[in-house]
Design a protein around this motif. Structure first.
Motif, PDB file in Angstrom:
ATOM      1  N   TYR A 120      13.011  73.825  37.868  1.00  0.00           N
ATOM      2  CA  TYR A 120      13.732  73.763  39.134  1.00  0.00           C
ATOM      3  C   TYR A 120      13.174  72.629  39.981  1.00  0.00           C
ATOM      4  CZ  TYR A 120      15.512  78.492  38.195  1.00  0.00           C
ATOM      5  OH  TYR A 120      16.148  79.582  37.660  1.00  0.00           O
ATOM      6  N   GLU A 121      14.060  72.004  40.755  1.00  0.00           N
ATOM      7  CA  GLU A 121      13.654  70.915  41.642  1.00  0.00           C
ATOM      8  C   GLU A 121      14.393  71.047  42.970  1.00  0.00           C
ATOM      9  OE1 GLU A 121      13.872  66.016  41.931  1.00  0.00           O
ATOM     10  OE2 GLU A 121      14.493  67.053  40.103  1.00  0.00           O
ATOM     11  N   VAL A 122      13.653  70.922  44.067  1.00  0.00           N
ATOM     12  CA  VAL A 122      14.269  70.984  45.391  1.00  0.00           C
ATOM     13  C   VAL A 122      14.945  69.646  45.688  1.00  0.00           C
ATOM     14  CG1 VAL A 122      13.877  71.290  47.856  1.00  0.00           C
ATOM     15  CG2 VAL A 122      12.578  72.663  46.210  1.00  0.00           C
ATOM     16  N   LEU A 123      16.241  69.693  45.964  1.00  0.00           N
ATOM     17  CA  LEU A 123      17.006  68.491  46.283  1.00  0.00           C
ATOM     18  C   LEU A 123      17.083  68.246  47.787  1.00  0.00           C
ATOM     19  CD1 LEU A 123      20.029  69.022  43.853  1.00  0.00           C
ATOM     20  CD2 LEU A 123      18.023  67.578  43.476  1.00  0.00           C
ATOM     21  N   MET A 124      17.062  69.321  48.562  1.00  0.00           N
ATOM     22  CA  MET A 124      17.206  69.207  50.011  1.00  0.00           C
ATOM     23  C   MET A 124      16.558  70.426  50.644  1.00  0.00           C
ATOM     24  SD  MET A 124      20.792  68.676  52.077  1.00  0.00           S
ATOM     25  CE  MET A 124      20.872  68.415  53.842  1.00  0.00           C
ATOM     26  N   ASP A 125      15.822  70.225  51.720  1.00  0.00           N
ATOM     27  CA  ASP A 125      15.165  71.341  52.404  1.00  0.00           C
ATOM     28  C   ASP A 125      15.153  71.052  53.896  1.00  0.00           C
ATOM     29  OD1 ASP A 125      13.674  73.483  53.230  1.00  0.00           O
ATOM     30  OD2 ASP A 125      12.031  73.188  51.808  1.00  0.00           O
ATOM     31  N   THR A 126      16.163  71.563  54.593  1.00  0.00           N
ATOM     32  CA  THR A 126      16.298  71.375  56.043  1.00  0.00           C
ATOM     33  C   THR A 126      16.486  72.749  56.687  1.00  0.00           C
ATOM     34  OG1 THR A 126      18.718  71.230  56.156  1.00  0.00           O
ATOM     35  CG2 THR A 126      17.512  69.222  55.532  1.00  0.00           C
ATOM     36  N   PRO A 127      16.433  72.831  58.009  1.00  0.00           N
ATOM     37  CA  PRO A 127      16.654  74.131  58.655  1.00  0.00           C
ATOM     38  C   PRO A 127      18.024  74.734  58.371  1.00  0.00           C
ATOM     39  CG  PRO A 127      15.593  72.613  60.187  1.00  0.00           C
ATOM     40  CD  PRO A 127      15.994  71.799  58.979  1.00  0.00           C
ATOM     41  N   THR A 128      19.005  73.909  58.020  1.00  0.00           N
ATOM     42  CA  THR A 128      20.362  74.425  57.798  1.00  0.00           C
ATOM     43  C   THR A 128      20.750  74.549  56.331  1.00  0.00           C
ATOM     44  OG1 THR A 128      21.239  72.184  58.059  1.00  0.00           O
ATOM     45  CG2 THR A 128      21.218  73.598  60.016  1.00  0.00           C
ATOM     46  N   VAL A 129      20.189  73.708  55.474  1.00  0.00           N
ATOM     47  CA  VAL A 129      20.589  73.702  54.059  1.00  0.00           C
ATOM     48  C   VAL A 129      19.357  73.509  53.170  1.00  0.00           C
ATOM     49  CG1 VAL A 129      21.975  72.593  52.272  1.00  0.00           C
ATOM     50  CG2 VAL A 129      22.849  72.726  54.611  1.00  0.00           C
ATOM     51  N   PHE A 152      21.909  75.568  43.365  1.00  0.00           N
ATOM     52  CA  PHE A 152      21.809  76.680  44.305  1.00  0.00           C
ATOM     53  C   PHE A 152      21.720  76.093  45.712  1.00  0.00           C
ATOM     54  CE2 PHE A 152      19.908  77.654  40.264  1.00  0.00           C
ATOM     55  CZ  PHE A 152      20.407  78.903  39.927  1.00  0.00           C
ATOM     56  N   VAL A 153      22.680  76.425  46.570  1.00  0.00           N
ATOM     57  CA  VAL A 153      22.720  75.901  47.935  1.00  0.00           C
ATOM     58  C   VAL A 153      22.571  77.087  48.886  1.00  0.00           C
ATOM     59  CG1 VAL A 153      24.002  74.564  49.631  1.00  0.00           C
ATOM     60  CG2 VAL A 153      24.192  73.995  47.190  1.00  0.00           C
ATOM     61  N   TRP A 154      21.426  77.140  49.561  1.00  0.00           N
ATOM     62  CA  TRP A 154      21.089  78.267  50.427  1.00  0.00           C
ATOM     63  C   TRP A 154      21.201  77.837  51.886  1.00  0.00           C
ATOM     64  CZ3 TRP A 154      20.683  83.257  49.723  1.00  0.00           C
ATOM     65  CH2 TRP A 154      20.033  84.055  50.662  1.00  0.00           C
ATOM     66  N   LEU A 155      21.770  78.719  52.713  1.00  0.00           N
ATOM     67  CA  LEU A 155      21.929  78.459  54.145  1.00  0.00           C
ATOM     68  C   LEU A 155      20.958  79.364  54.903  1.00  0.00           C
ATOM     69  CD1 LEU A 155      25.844  78.369  54.315  1.00  0.00           C
ATOM     70  CD2 LEU A 155      24.250  76.487  53.805  1.00  0.00           C
ATOM     71  N   PRO A 156      19.773  78.868  55.267  1.00  0.00           N
ATOM     72  CA  PRO A 156      18.752  79.725  55.884  1.00  0.00           C
ATOM     73  C   PRO A 156      19.221  80.410  57.164  1.00  0.00           C
ATOM     74  CG  PRO A 156      17.795  77.635  55.203  1.00  0.00           C
ATOM     75  CD  PRO A 156      19.280  77.501  55.048  1.00  0.00           C
ATOM     76  N   GLN A 157      19.974  79.709  58.001  1.00  0.00           N
ATOM     77  CA  GLN A 157      20.383  80.296  59.274  1.00  0.00           C
ATOM     78  C   GLN A 157      21.419  81.407  59.099  1.00  0.00           C
ATOM     79  OE1 GLN A 157      21.626  76.829  61.462  1.00  0.00           O
ATOM     80  NE2 GLN A 157      19.526  76.237  61.993  1.00  0.00           N
ATOM     81  N   LEU A 162      25.681  79.464  49.607  1.00  0.00           N
ATOM     82  CA  LEU A 162      26.980  78.827  49.781  1.00  0.00           C
ATOM     83  C   LEU A 162      27.670  78.776  48.428  1.00  0.00           C
ATOM     84  CD1 LEU A 162      28.975  77.347  51.607  1.00  0.00           C
ATOM     85  CD2 LEU A 162      27.746  75.214  51.099  1.00  0.00           C
ATOM     86  N   ARG A 163      28.805  79.459  48.329  1.00  0.00           N
ATOM     87  CA  ARG A 163      29.513  79.578  47.053  1.00  0.00           C
ATOM     88  C   ARG A 163      30.901  78.955  47.165  1.00  0.00           C
ATOM     89  NH1 ARG A 163      26.241  82.975  44.180  1.00  0.00           N
ATOM     90  NH2 ARG A 163      25.077  84.547  45.372  1.00  0.00           N
ATOM     91  N   ALA A 164      31.356  78.414  46.048  1.00  0.00           N
ATOM     92  CA  ALA A 164      32.630  77.698  46.042  1.00  0.00           C
ATOM     93  C   ALA A 164      33.777  78.578  46.512  1.00  0.00           C
ATOM     94  CB  ALA A 164      32.913  77.158  44.641  1.00  0.00           C
ATOM     95  N   GLU A 165      33.805  79.828  46.078  1.00  0.00           N
ATOM     96  CA  GLU A 165      34.939  80.683  46.405  1.00  0.00           C
ATOM     97  C   GLU A 165      35.035  80.984  47.898  1.00  0.00           C
ATOM     98  OE1 GLU A 165      31.714  83.427  44.600  1.00  0.00           O
ATOM     99  OE2 GLU A 165      32.519  81.407  44.297  1.00  0.00           O
TER     100      GLU A 165
END
Length: 282
Positions: A120-129, A152-157, A162-165
């Motif tokens: 696994y590799e972190v592509l983005m790590d911000t307060p929102t995404v 895997f796209v996680w929304l911390p707030q 975040l899923r396509a559907e």
């Protein structure tokens, strides 16, 4: 091809060992696409009620198999995301061990060791995404392993994946995304054939078969666009999503993974209202 794959597997296991020694000090306490097979609603409910998840690197080997799984540090601070990462890894590991147990001892060493390499590799790590990619290979016999490709796209707030559907609010949005992606993939296929200087007759055949694979793999439905990663823009918002297509979905294995970046201008008219603020409006 499999000999090369095994060399890569051993190299990854060594890298995991070195990373694991460092990660144990940093992290408290430790899927055929390898995706979980349970319904999504059941998965989300299990994630919501599950306790803390420990993500620990795994290294195992015996004469029958080689196994290496490496997690990024610090993801336990997002329990829902950590649960998704572990679920994907556990599913891939389960597929490996099922094949190991099914291997006929009478066959001797033919085709083994089987192996799983997953990182696994972190592509983005911000307060929102927060975005994490999974890559690797699961080999359980045959000419080559099955590629493992997931995002895997996680929304911390919002404390949710975040899923396509859920992302696109209407069928017209999927129609437009599908058309945009198809155009890009057809153009890329044409450019590859031109670069390879394929004879005109062969080019027509390859273009025809390749275009059919693209069209079949990009029909306008969420399942075909389930793997995507955010593309950061100005002001902490996203300027695009990069949709990811594993080998076989829109082309033969030899073409590898393919991606298409869809700009926010295409997405915004069709986004569900709760996700519009994630994207740049320009």
């Amino acid at each position: 091809m499999h000999r090369t794959h095994r060399v890569v597997a051993l190299a990854l296991l060594l890298a995991f060992a070195l990373a694991g020694c460092r990660r144990e000090a940093e992290v408290p306490g430790a899927a055929a696409d390898g995706s979980p097979s349970t319904p999504q609603a059941a998965q989300d409910a299990a994630t919501a009620t599950a306790g803390p998840v420990r993500l620990e690197d795994v290294m195992e080997s015996d004469p029958r198999y080689i196994l290496g799984i490496s997690y990024p540090p610090g993801m336990e601070r997002y329990p829902g995301l950590a649960a998704e990462l572990k679920r994907y890894a556990d599913a891939a590991r389960g597929d490996l061990m099922e094949a190991v147990e099914a291997h006929d001892p009478a066959a001797g060493s033919a085709g083994v060791p089987y192996d799983l390499t997953l990182a696994y590799e972190v592509l983005m790590d911000t307060p929102t995404v927060v975005a994490v990619q999974a890559w690797g290979t699961l080999y359980t016999g045959g000419a080559h392993g099955n590629p493992l490709v997931a995002r895997f796209v996680w929304l911390p707030q919002r404390d949710e994946m975040l899923r396509a559907e859920a992302l696109i609010a209407d069928q017209g949005g999927w129609d437009e995304i599908s058309a945009f992606v198809r155009d890009a993939l057809h153009a890329a296929l044409s450019q590859r054939l031109d670069a390879d200087a394929v004879e005109p007759a062969d080019r027509a055949k390859l273009m025809g078969s390749g275009s059919r694979m693209i069209d079949d793999g990009t029909t306008p439905e969420p399942g075909n666009f389930a793997q995507f990663e955010p593309v950061p823009g100005d002001g902490g918002r996203l300027r695009a999503l990069r949709f990811v297509f594993p080998p076989y979905q829109v082309g033969p294995y030899s073409d590898g993974m393919q991606t298409v970046e869809v700009p926010a201008s295409v997405l915004l008219p069709h986004l569900a209202p709760e996700y519009r603020d994630l994207f740049a409006a320009g």
